[in-house]
Design a protein around this motif. Structure first.
Motif, PDB file in Angstrom:
ATOM      1  N   LEU A 114      46.284  26.031  58.024  1.00  0.00           N
ATOM      2  CA  LEU A 114      45.434  27.414  57.266  1.00  0.00           C
ATOM      3  C   LEU A 114      44.274  27.601  58.091  1.00  0.00           C
ATOM      4  O   LEU A 114      43.257  28.278  57.565  1.00  0.00           O
ATOM      5  CB  LEU A 114      45.093  26.883  55.962  1.00  0.00           C
ATOM      6  CG  LEU A 114      43.861  25.571  55.746  1.00  0.00           C
ATOM      7  CD1 LEU A 114      43.511  25.549  54.234  1.00  0.00           C
ATOM      8  CD2 LEU A 114      44.334  24.192  56.205  1.00  0.00           C
ATOM      9  N   GLY A 115      44.181  27.435  59.382  1.00  0.00           N
ATOM     10  CA  GLY A 115      43.221  27.982  60.200  1.00  0.00           C
ATOM     11  C   GLY A 115      41.908  27.153  59.821  1.00  0.00           C
ATOM     12  O   GLY A 115      40.762  27.770  60.083  1.00  0.00           O
ATOM     13  N   GLY A 116      41.844  25.904  59.211  1.00  0.00           N
ATOM     14  CA  GLY A 116      41.019  25.246  58.827  1.00  0.00           C
ATOM     15  C   GLY A 116      40.128  24.498  60.031  1.00  0.00           C
ATOM     16  O   GLY A 116      38.917  24.806  60.321  1.00  0.00           O
ATOM     17  N   ARG A 146      45.772  33.762  59.622  1.00  0.00           N
ATOM     18  CA  ARG A 146      46.009  32.452  58.910  1.00  0.00           C
ATOM     19  C   ARG A 146      45.523  31.329  59.642  1.00  0.00           C
ATOM     20  O   ARG A 146      45.005  30.299  59.367  1.00  0.00           O
ATOM     21  CB  ARG A 146      47.428  32.426  58.505  1.00  0.00           C
ATOM     22  CG  ARG A 146      48.116  31.072  58.079  1.00  0.00           C
ATOM     23  CD  ARG A 146      47.705  30.632  56.760  1.00  0.00           C
ATOM     24  NE  ARG A 146      48.168  29.486  56.228  1.00  0.00           N
ATOM     25  CZ  ARG A 146      48.087  28.799  54.895  1.00  0.00           C
ATOM     26  NH1 ARG A 146      47.363  29.491  54.103  1.00  0.00           N
ATOM     27  NH2 ARG A 146      48.446  27.756  54.727  1.00  0.00           N
ATOM     28  N   MET A 147      45.873  31.277  61.245  1.00  0.00           N
ATOM     29  CA  MET A 147      45.390  30.407  61.874  1.00  0.00           C
ATOM     30  C   MET A 147      44.310  30.364  62.735  1.00  0.00           C
ATOM     31  O   MET A 147      44.045  29.698  63.643  1.00  0.00           O
ATOM     32  CB  MET A 147      46.724  29.899  62.846  1.00  0.00           C
ATOM     33  CG  MET A 147      46.734  28.356  63.317  1.00  0.00           C
ATOM     34  SD  MET A 147      48.141  28.059  64.164  1.00  0.00           S
ATOM     35  CE  MET A 147      49.345  27.566  62.982  1.00  0.00           C
ATOM     36  N   GLY A 148      43.452  31.450  62.695  1.00  0.00           N
ATOM     37  CA  GLY A 148      42.222  31.497  63.400  1.00  0.00           C
ATOM     38  C   GLY A 148      41.955  33.124  63.317  1.00  0.00           C
ATOM     39  O   GLY A 148      41.772  33.740  62.047  1.00  0.00           O
ATOM     40  N   HIS A 149      41.661  33.764  64.477  1.00  0.00           N
ATOM     41  CA  HIS A 149      41.175  35.311  64.606  1.00  0.00           C
ATOM     42  C   HIS A 149      42.058  36.177  63.956  1.00  0.00           C
ATOM     43  O   HIS A 149      43.244  36.071  63.891  1.00  0.00           O
ATOM     44  CB  HIS A 149      41.147  35.366  65.948  1.00  0.00           C
ATOM     45  CG  HIS A 149      40.291  36.555  66.276  1.00  0.00           C
ATOM     46  ND1 HIS A 149      40.600  37.908  66.300  1.00  0.00           N
ATOM     47  CD2 HIS A 149      38.956  36.732  66.585  1.00  0.00           C
ATOM     48  CE1 HIS A 149      39.542  38.764  66.593  1.00  0.00           C
ATOM     49  NE2 HIS A 149      38.477  38.162  66.626  1.00  0.00           N
ATOM     50  N   PRO A 181      39.356  33.999  53.883  1.00  0.00           N
ATOM     51  CA  PRO A 181      39.865  32.979  54.831  1.00  0.00           C
ATOM     52  C   PRO A 181      39.707  31.723  54.697  1.00  0.00           C
ATOM     53  O   PRO A 181      38.291  31.357  54.120  1.00  0.00           O
ATOM     54  CB  PRO A 181      39.332  33.577  56.284  1.00  0.00           C
ATOM     55  CG  PRO A 181      39.025  35.071  55.799  1.00  0.00           C
ATOM     56  CD  PRO A 181      38.498  35.214  54.598  1.00  0.00           C
ATOM     57  N   ALA A 182      40.468  30.743  55.016  1.00  0.00           N
ATOM     58  CA  ALA A 182      40.379  29.319  54.678  1.00  0.00           C
ATOM     59  C   ALA A 182      39.010  28.553  55.250  1.00  0.00           C
ATOM     60  O   ALA A 182      38.469  27.776  54.761  1.00  0.00           O
ATOM     61  CB  ALA A 182      41.494  28.484  54.876  1.00  0.00           C
ATOM     62  N   GLU A 193      37.523  40.152  54.707  1.00  0.00           N
ATOM     63  CA  GLU A 193      37.079  40.130  56.242  1.00  0.00           C
ATOM     64  C   GLU A 193      37.947  40.636  57.109  1.00  0.00           C
ATOM     65  O   GLU A 193      37.930  41.297  58.041  1.00  0.00           O
ATOM     66  CB  GLU A 193      36.264  38.833  56.584  1.00  0.00           C
ATOM     67  CG  GLU A 193      35.568  39.140  57.737  1.00  0.00           C
ATOM     68  CD  GLU A 193      34.779  37.764  58.023  1.00  0.00           C
ATOM     69  OE1 GLU A 193      33.437  37.530  57.323  1.00  0.00           O
ATOM     70  OE2 GLU A 193      35.126  36.698  58.457  1.00  0.00           O
ATOM     71  N   PRO A 194      39.299  39.873  57.081  1.00  0.00           N
ATOM     72  CA  PRO A 194      40.229  40.061  58.372  1.00  0.00           C
ATOM     73  C   PRO A 194      40.769  41.426  58.313  1.00  0.00           C
ATOM     74  O   PRO A 194      41.267  42.117  59.239  1.00  0.00           O
ATOM     75  CB  PRO A 194      41.343  39.120  57.804  1.00  0.00           C
ATOM     76  CG  PRO A 194      40.651  37.885  57.180  1.00  0.00           C
ATOM     77  CD  PRO A 194      39.753  38.704  56.282  1.00  0.00           C
TER      78      PRO A 194
END
Lengths: 420, 163
Positions: free
Chosen positions: A364-366, A388-391, B21-22, B39-40
């Motif tokens: 989850l991009g945590g 989802r996983m970052g940028h 976002p998480a 934001e994304p």
């Protein structure tokens, strides 16, 4: 008119003989679950309503798996809050530190969910326990609070969609490929509010690990739950784990389904969901050569022993490509230990994989594997939404463990045969 | 309840990872969550949106995770209502539990970004430039729950009666 397994479980928990799709019921809960992200909001509501206790301190479960080992001070504060609450109210099942595993792999493994249960969890992938022939579904923190306090909640009885699978599976194909195929076919809202029921000889042939992966991703088609018939494999799985008595429910032959899909398992190849929707599914052959900066093998979908075994088989004696990072996340301490005993962890480390402690982390991009702008990853996880996983400009491809491991070796999306 | 507000348009399958976002979920503070809402997809959304603005979306709005931080982030910006062709089921329950109104209507192709629309949330009547649209009625059970002041108020009352 007969009933489906989902209708029977819900009827039994609502004290009714019969329920029908669309009906609103008030049902008894066997278990409630929250994690370190969703529990804090629930506990705020718990205080607000002036509750003095939980409905049953042995049926409220907390798993601190998302931002752990804690990534920053606010995450650490959240976990501290849950620990304090658990001590105050005598919560028995708190999974923390070295006892922590990814919740949806952990709860079945610990024998906390049994066939015929009704379970709610403040995590959308709570639908995973349908693999055990239980009704389980994700809810928000407020609904979870209501459940924690009263031991009940309201449900709209879902319509059911049947996926009948026949034939023999191809080499390397797992439950993940089937569920990606199904989501690709019906879309991310193809089962909105509905129950996805899997039956047939090809389903009986699948391992429990594969069934968990399929039930897990029911939410990715918008479903309320995914569910499987209880068979010898289910009974063998629960035998040494479960302490509670349980009831096995089964769909009637004349149960009502909104739709029935007939699926030839033999025609399903290795599947990949492309950015940025789980329904954007292609055959791996169509995507060969796409460079990947990161590979993630883990999560509540595919961090189980079958997944690690398959990845180890492909990675044994090989190296991860030089400009690719591969992160392997055994989903629970027991899976971690067994992977160690079988030599999988040694294989991974020798292949230059990173072996992570059990955590939801990068899925989850945590934390523990965030993507930079423009990077691409292939992952055995469940979502590939924008960022989802970052940028926001990074991309995620979803696949099963064989394609993920092969892609790690090649540094680009690959079929396992290419690295054999 | 009658509302008048400017429209912000979004497409199909707006998932909870883009709503919030998480990486921001370690906070439960509505203000912090609101700052990163959408934001994304649109990094300036939180700055430009005004109290009373309305989100209009396509199919399956709110799909993905069960995070209640999503409706909290939207409400924190002063957005009282989302009108979408359809909603993901967990988001639907969460929004009502958090006091964010939702109406199901397929109007995203009939409105312009920034256009002002008038909505009667109770009757579901949406006044567009050229015509009136009636949203799918909110299920009677949900209306009852809303009239009770939401699930948490319902629970509070229940506990008070008990004690």
């Amino acid at each position: 008119m007969g009933m489906t397994i989902t209708e029977k479980i819900l009827a039994s928990h609502a004290g009714k003989d019969v329920v029908e799709a669309g009906e609103i019921i008030d049902a008894r809960l066997d278990l409630t679950l929250a994690n370190d992200i969703t529990a804090p909001l629930s506990l705020e509501e718990f205080d607000k309503v002036g509750a003095k206790k939980v409905f049953d301190s042995e049926k409220v479960v907390f798993v601190l798996d998302h931002f752990t080992p804690n990534k920053d001070i606010p995450s650490a504060e959240n976990c501290k809050l849950i620990r304090e609450f658990s001590r105050k109210y005598g919560i028995t099942h708190v999974y923390d530190g070295g006892a922590c595993g990814i919740e949806h792999a952990l709860l079945p493994e610990e024998g906390l969910v049994v066939p015929g249960d009704v379970v709610i969890g403040a995590d959308s992938h709570t639908c995973t326990y349908g693999a055990l022939g239980a009704f389980s579904t994700g809810v928000g923190s407020t609904d979870l609070t209501y459940g924690m306090v009263t031991g009940r909640n309201w449900f709209k009885v879902p319509e059911s969609i049947k996926f009948h699978c026949y034939g023999k599976w191809q080499r390397w194909v797992t439950g993940k490929d089937l569920v990606l195929y199904v989501i690709g076919m019906i879309g991310v809202d193809g089962a909105l509010y509905a129950s996805m029921e899997y039956t047939g000889e090809a389903i009986s042939a699948l391992s429990m690990d594969s069934r968990f992966a399929i039930a897990n991703m029911a939410i990715e088609a918008g479903a309320k739950n995914g569910i499987f018939k209880v068979d010898e494999k289910t009974l063998a799985y629960v035998k040494d784990r479960v302490q509670r008595p349980y009831t096995v429910f089964e769909s009637d032959d004349d149960a009502k389904y909104r739709e029935i899909f007939e699926i030839d398992a033999g025609k399903i190849g290795l599947k990949v969901a492309c950015p940025s929707l789980p329904s954007n599914v292609k055959d791996v052959e169509e995507l060969k050569g796409i460079h990947v900066d990161q590979v993630v093998i883990g999560s509540c979908t595919n961090g189980r022993l079958e997944d690690l075994a398959m990845a180890a088989e492909i990675l044994r004696g090989k190296k991860v490509a030089s400009d690719t990072r591969c992160i392997v996340i055994p989903a629970t301490p027991k899976i971690y230990l067994e992977a160690m005993r079988r030599g999988y962890l040694e294989t991974f480390v020798e292949a230059r994989c990173i072996v992570s402690p059990p955590t939801c982390g990068p899925c989850l991009g945590g934390h523990m594997g965030i993507l930079a702008k423009g990077e691409k990853a292939i992952a055995t996880t469940n979502r590939n939404f924008v960022g989802r996983m970052g940028h926001p400009e990074s991309e995620v491809y979803l696949a099963g463990p064989a394609v993920a491991a092969a892609s790690a070796v090649k540094g680009s999306i690959s079929h396992p045969l290419e690295v054999a | 309840m009658k509302l008048k507000g400017r429209v912000w348009k979004f497409g199909d399958n707006i998932d909870t990872d883009v709503i919030i976002p998480a990486r921001y979920l370690a906070s439960t503070d509505p203000r912090v969550l609101g700052e990163h809402c959408m934001e994304p997809l649109n990094p300036t959304f939180a700055k430009k949106v005004k109290t009373g603005d309305i989100i209009v979306g396509g199919a399956n709005f709110g799909c993905g995770s069960s995070r209640e931080h999503a409706p909290i982030a939207i409400s924190a910006l002063g957005i009282p209502l989302i009108i979408s062709k359809s909603f993901a089921r967990i988001f639907y329950r969460n929004a009502f539990n958090k006091g964010l109104a939702l109406l199901e209507a397929d109007i995203v192709n009939e409105v312009d970004e920034g256009e002002e629309i008038e909505v009667d949330v109770t009757t579901g009547v949406i006044k567009l430039k050229t015509r009136e649209v009636i949203a799918k009625p909110i299920p009677p059970f949900m209306v009852e729950l809303i009239n009770e002041g939401g699930l948490i108020n319902y629970l509070r009352k229940k506990l008070e009666d008990h004690q």
